[in-house]
Design a protein around this motif. Structure first.
Motif, PDB file in Angstrom:
ATOM      1  N   MET A   1      -0.549 -80.471  60.096  1.00 25.72           N
ATOM      2  CA  MET A   1       0.318 -80.290  61.241  1.00 25.72           C
ATOM      3  C   MET A   1      -0.248 -79.215  62.175  1.00 25.72           C
ATOM      4  O   MET A   1      -0.163 -79.362  63.384  1.00 25.72           O
ATOM      5  N   GLN A   2      -0.800 -78.160  61.596  1.00 18.14           N
ATOM      6  CA  GLN A   2      -1.381 -77.115  62.431  1.00 18.14           C
ATOM      7  C   GLN A   2      -2.567 -77.656  63.217  1.00 18.14           C
ATOM      8  O   GLN A   2      -2.747 -77.310  64.384  1.00 18.14           O
ATOM      9  N   ASP A   3      -3.356 -78.513  62.575  1.00 20.87           N
ATOM     10  CA  ASP A   3      -4.522 -79.079  63.262  1.00 20.87           C
ATOM     11  C   ASP A   3      -4.094 -79.969  64.419  1.00 20.87           C
ATOM     12  O   ASP A   3      -4.740 -79.972  65.473  1.00 20.87           O
ATOM     13  N   LEU A   4      -3.029 -80.722  64.241  1.00 19.02           N
ATOM     14  CA  LEU A   4      -2.526 -81.585  65.310  1.00 19.02           C
ATOM     15  C   LEU A   4      -2.074 -80.755  66.500  1.00 19.02           C
ATOM     16  O   LEU A   4      -2.437 -81.042  67.647  1.00 19.02           O
ATOM     17  N   LEU A   5      -1.308 -79.710  66.234  1.00 20.50           N
ATOM     18  CA  LEU A   5      -0.823 -78.851  67.314  1.00 20.50           C
ATOM     19  C   LEU A   5      -1.982 -78.170  68.032  1.00 20.50           C
ATOM     20  O   LEU A   5      -2.007 -78.099  69.267  1.00 20.50           O
ATOM     21  N   LYS A   6      -2.959 -77.699  67.277  1.00 20.11           N
ATOM     22  CA  LYS A   6      -4.119 -77.045  67.885  1.00 20.11           C
ATOM     23  C   LYS A   6      -4.917 -78.039  68.727  1.00 20.11           C
ATOM     24  O   LYS A   6      -5.376 -77.702  69.816  1.00 20.11           O
ATOM     25  N   ALA A   7      -5.064 -79.267  68.261  1.00 19.38           N
ATOM     26  CA  ALA A   7      -5.805 -80.281  69.011  1.00 19.38           C
ATOM     27  C   ALA A   7      -5.109 -80.630  70.318  1.00 19.38           C
ATOM     28  O   ALA A   7      -5.752 -80.772  71.369  1.00 19.38           O
ATOM     29  N   ILE A   8      -3.797 -80.757  70.282  1.00 18.09           N
ATOM     30  CA  ILE A   8      -3.032 -81.070  71.494  1.00 18.09           C
ATOM     31  C   ILE A   8      -3.176 -79.938  72.510  1.00 18.09           C
ATOM     32  O   ILE A   8      -3.470 -80.165  73.682  1.00 18.09           O
ATOM     33  N   ALA A   9      -2.979 -78.704  72.054  1.00 19.11           N
ATOM     34  CA  ALA A   9      -3.030 -77.555  72.965  1.00 19.11           C
ATOM     35  C   ALA A   9      -4.439 -77.329  73.494  1.00 19.11           C
ATOM     36  O   ALA A   9      -4.616 -76.983  74.666  1.00 19.11           O
ATOM     37  N   SER A  10      -5.449 -77.532  72.667  1.00 16.26           N
ATOM     38  CA  SER A  10      -6.825 -77.307  73.102  1.00 16.26           C
ATOM     39  C   SER A  10      -7.223 -78.258  74.223  1.00 16.26           C
ATOM     40  O   SER A  10      -8.035 -77.908  75.075  1.00 16.26           O
ATOM     41  N   GLY A  11      -6.657 -79.442  74.233  1.00 12.86           N
ATOM     42  CA  GLY A  11      -6.949 -80.395  75.292  1.00 12.86           C
ATOM     43  C   GLY A  11      -6.309 -80.043  76.620  1.00 12.86           C
ATOM     44  O   GLY A  11      -6.717 -80.558  77.662  1.00 12.86           O
ATOM     45  N   LEU A  12      -5.330 -79.169  76.596  1.00 13.10           N
ATOM     46  CA  LEU A  12      -4.600 -78.813  77.815  1.00 13.10           C
ATOM     47  C   LEU A  12      -5.122 -77.561  78.511  1.00 13.10           C
ATOM     48  O   LEU A  12      -4.952 -77.417  79.710  1.00 13.10           O
ATOM     49  N   VAL A  13      -5.735 -76.669  77.756  1.00 10.28           N
ATOM     50  CA  VAL A  13      -6.061 -75.349  78.289  1.00 10.28           C
ATOM     51  C   VAL A  13      -7.508 -75.251  78.763  1.00 10.28           C
ATOM     52  O   VAL A  13      -8.338 -76.094  78.436  1.00 10.28           O
ATOM     53  N   GLU A  14      -7.795 -74.196  79.531  1.00 10.77           N
ATOM     54  CA  GLU A  14      -9.158 -73.944  79.992  1.00 10.77           C
ATOM     55  C   GLU A  14      -9.957 -73.130  78.981  1.00 10.77           C
ATOM     56  O   GLU A  14     -11.182 -73.161  78.996  1.00 10.77           O
ATOM     57  N   LYS A  15      -9.279 -72.393  78.123  1.00 15.16           N
ATOM     58  CA  LYS A  15      -9.948 -71.571  77.112  1.00 15.16           C
ATOM     59  C   LYS A  15      -9.520 -72.038  75.715  1.00 15.16           C
ATOM     60  O   LYS A  15      -8.704 -71.388  75.056  1.00 15.16           O
ATOM     61  N   PRO A  16     -10.062 -73.154  75.240  1.00 15.57           N
ATOM     62  CA  PRO A  16      -9.624 -73.684  73.939  1.00 15.57           C
ATOM     63  C   PRO A  16      -9.980 -72.783  72.757  1.00 15.57           C
ATOM     64  O   PRO A  16      -9.343 -72.874  71.706  1.00 15.57           O
ATOM     65  N   GLU A  17     -10.950 -71.896  72.930  1.00 13.49           N
ATOM     66  CA  GLU A  17     -11.316 -71.006  71.832  1.00 13.49           C
ATOM     67  C   GLU A  17     -10.243 -69.958  71.556  1.00 13.49           C
ATOM     68  O   GLU A  17     -10.228 -69.347  70.490  1.00 13.49           O
ATOM     69  N   GLU A  18      -9.324 -69.757  72.491  1.00  5.38           N
ATOM     70  CA  GLU A  18      -8.262 -68.770  72.306  1.00  5.38           C
ATOM     71  C   GLU A  18      -6.959 -69.383  71.787  1.00  5.38           C
ATOM     72  O   GLU A  18      -5.954 -68.694  71.668  1.00  5.38           O
ATOM     73  N   VAL A  19      -6.980 -70.667  71.476  1.00  2.00           N
ATOM     74  CA  VAL A  19      -5.788 -71.330  70.937  1.00  2.00           C
ATOM     75  C   VAL A  19      -5.725 -71.060  69.441  1.00  2.00           C
ATOM     76  O   VAL A  19      -6.700 -71.251  68.722  1.00  2.00           O
ATOM     77  N   SER A  20      -4.566 -70.606  68.980  1.00  2.00           N
ATOM     78  CA  SER A  20      -4.369 -70.408  67.546  1.00  2.00           C
ATOM     79  C   SER A  20      -2.946 -70.823  67.177  1.00  2.00           C
ATOM     80  O   SER A  20      -2.040 -70.779  67.999  1.00  2.00           O
ATOM     81  N   VAL A  21      -2.798 -71.223  65.939  1.00  2.00           N
ATOM     82  CA  VAL A  21      -1.505 -71.672  65.440  1.00  2.00           C
ATOM     83  C   VAL A  21      -1.226 -70.965  64.128  1.00  2.00           C
ATOM     84  O   VAL A  21      -2.074 -70.932  63.235  1.00  2.00           O
ATOM     85  N   THR A  22      -0.039 -70.390  64.014  1.00  2.00           N
ATOM     86  CA  THR A  22       0.400 -69.795  62.756  1.00  2.00           C
ATOM     87  C   THR A  22       1.691 -70.480  62.346  1.00  2.00           C
ATOM     88  O   THR A  22       2.384 -71.072  63.170  1.00  2.00           O
TER      89      THR A  22
END
Length: 76
Positions: A1-22
């Motif tokens: 589930m964390q990977d899914l959320l991170k994948a969705i958010a990473s596709g939306l942002v300009e800085k995908p390296e700063e996306v994290s999920v806890t």
């Protein structure tokens, strides 16, 4: 589930390296996922009138239902 959320958010942002999920266990067996993005990308994840955030939550709830889980998504 964390990977899914991170994948969705990473596709939306300009800085995908700063996306994290806890995640943490909440009340009544609900898992709470906290999505952290760069300050500049916050508007991209929330969207106009919160529409993108709402869509992310809908997709995550649908995936959780398939896995017999209860979840919440919070955008920090």
């Amino acid at each position: 589930m964390q990977d899914l959320l991170k994948a969705i958010a990473s596709g939306l942002v300009e800085k995908p390296e700063e996306v994290s999920v806890t995640s943490e266990e909440g009340e009544n067996g609900v898992t709470v996922y906290h999505l952290h993005v760069a300050e500049d990308d916050m508007g991209r994840v929330i969207g106009k009138q919160g529409r993108i955030a709402k869509a992310i939550r809908v997709v995550m709830r649908a995936a959780a239902t398939r896995n017999d889980m209860k979840i919440m998504v919070e955008i920090d």
